[in-house]
Design a protein around this motif. Sequence first.
Motif, PDB file in Angstrom:
ATOM      1  N   LYS A 103      -4.304 -13.576   2.664  1.00  0.00           N
ATOM      2  CA  LYS A 103      -5.339 -13.576   1.631  1.00  0.00           C
ATOM      3  C   LYS A 103      -6.714 -13.275   2.202  1.00  0.00           C
ATOM      4  N   ASP A 104      -6.866 -13.317   3.501  1.00  0.00           N
ATOM      5  CA  ASP A 104      -8.158 -13.127   4.155  1.00  0.00           C
ATOM      6  C   ASP A 104      -8.756 -11.772   3.760  1.00  0.00           C
ATOM      7  N   GLY A 105      -9.914 -11.787   3.129  1.00  0.00           N
ATOM      8  CA  GLY A 105     -10.562 -10.537   2.754  1.00  0.00           C
ATOM      9  C   GLY A 105     -10.159 -10.015   1.390  1.00  0.00           C
ATOM     10  N   GLY A 106      -9.162 -10.639   0.760  1.00  0.00           N
ATOM     11  CA  GLY A 106      -8.748 -10.206  -0.577  1.00  0.00           C
ATOM     12  C   GLY A 106      -7.863  -8.971  -0.540  1.00  0.00           C
ATOM     13  N   SER A 107      -7.307  -8.617  -1.694  1.00  0.00           N
ATOM     14  CA  SER A 107      -6.415  -7.458  -1.753  1.00  0.00           C
ATOM     15  C   SER A 107      -6.534  -6.690  -3.068  1.00  0.00           C
ATOM     16  N   GLY A 108      -7.547  -7.026  -3.871  1.00  0.00           N
ATOM     17  CA  GLY A 108      -7.704  -6.351  -5.153  1.00  0.00           C
ATOM     18  C   GLY A 108      -8.244  -4.936  -5.005  1.00  0.00           C
ATOM     19  N   ASN A 110     -10.643  -1.730  -5.814  1.00  0.00           N
ATOM     20  CA  ASN A 110     -12.043  -1.491  -6.160  1.00  0.00           C
ATOM     21  C   ASN A 110     -12.114  -0.336  -7.152  1.00  0.00           C
ATOM     22  N   ARG A 284      -2.522  -6.790   8.501  1.00  0.00           N
ATOM     23  CA  ARG A 284      -3.674  -7.513   7.944  1.00  0.00           C
ATOM     24  C   ARG A 284      -4.547  -8.081   9.054  1.00  0.00           C
ATOM     25  N   PRO A 290      -6.506  -4.869   4.347  1.00  0.00           N
ATOM     26  CA  PRO A 290      -5.591  -5.605   3.468  1.00  0.00           C
ATOM     27  C   PRO A 290      -4.454  -4.750   2.927  1.00  0.00           C
ATOM     28  N   LYS A 292      -2.580  -3.755  -0.151  1.00  0.00           N
ATOM     29  CA  LYS A 292      -2.971  -3.803  -1.565  1.00  0.00           C
ATOM     30  C   LYS A 292      -1.809  -3.557  -2.519  1.00  0.00           C
ATOM     31  N   ASP A 307       0.460  -9.626  -3.531  1.00  0.00           N
ATOM     32  CA  ASP A 307       0.038 -10.990  -3.812  1.00  0.00           C
ATOM     33  C   ASP A 307       0.534 -11.878  -2.674  1.00  0.00           C
TER      34      ASP A 307
END
Length: 327
Positions: A103-108, A110, A284, A290, A292, A307
């Motif tokens: 989860k470090d840094g997110g994965s959504g 942009n 990661r 990340p 994604k 996720d």
Amino acid sequence: MSFFKRLKESVSRTKESVTQKFKSGLEKTSASLVGAMDSVFSRSKIDEDLYEELEDILIGADVGVNTTMEIVDRLRAEVKERKLKNPEELKPLLSEILVEILKDGGSGMNLNPDGLTVILIVGVNGVGKTTTIGKLAHHYREEGKKVLLAAGDTFRAGAIEQLEIWGDRVGVDVVRHQAGSDPAAVIFDGIQAARARGVDILLCDTAGRLQNKVNLMEELKKVHRVIGREVPDAPHETLLVLDATTGQNAMQQAKIFDEATNLSGIVLTKMDGTAKGGIALAIRRELKVPVKWIGLGEKTDDLQPFDAEQFVHALFVEDIEKESKEE
């Protein structure tokens, strides 16, 4: 509440179909990685032999040496701080560490809220790049967005036709030139067409040859310049498609492409075909990029947004369900 219980409740808030896709898609990795750990956590005590065996298992699952050392070091520190004695208590602790790393840094994604989003897709031939573009187009169409494809891989024979087949399949137009054309010119025309048609998302294919790294880098840099000149702050995403079954070779590919372009995310394909899904952790942590998207099967909707909690839940699903029954 235990970590496994919290993890299960978190995952249960998502659609059941998505949870099932992660479980079935990561079945081989779960059986190999977590199955091998059963012997570690069934030991009579927490000692150096336990840590060494755990290191071997993680490295064997393509987690990578550096990432494995970090995981085990963090595990040691937590065991010491919490004064744990029973090896069985390490399972939820390890799961917690894996989730934190992923989860470090997110994965959504942009996505541009004010107009056209340009997504550049890179990767070597054979990793599932064209299929990934088709599945991404399907995903965003299902969300109600207008999508256009740009056939920027003008080098590989058949690449343009393959993209057009996917375009027909998911109902998306493709901007193309003749084979051998300048990729940057194709992307430029794709941007102009996207604007003229009121497109939300433009997915751009690129050549995947690595035989001449200099040519690859120069080509990608040129494409980047064209996109950045035509659309401010674009490309909004530069996604590298990697075949998870290639293990550490995927890491080498990622390093080469990261030199050529500023990667914003990874798409890991064919995760359902490997028992070494630990590569997601290595990428990661060691590349600071990340994951994604993750490919969990061959169907059009088997490409899923990554996720971290779903990923770890799928790995430890038997332990989670066992603990829930006991409680």
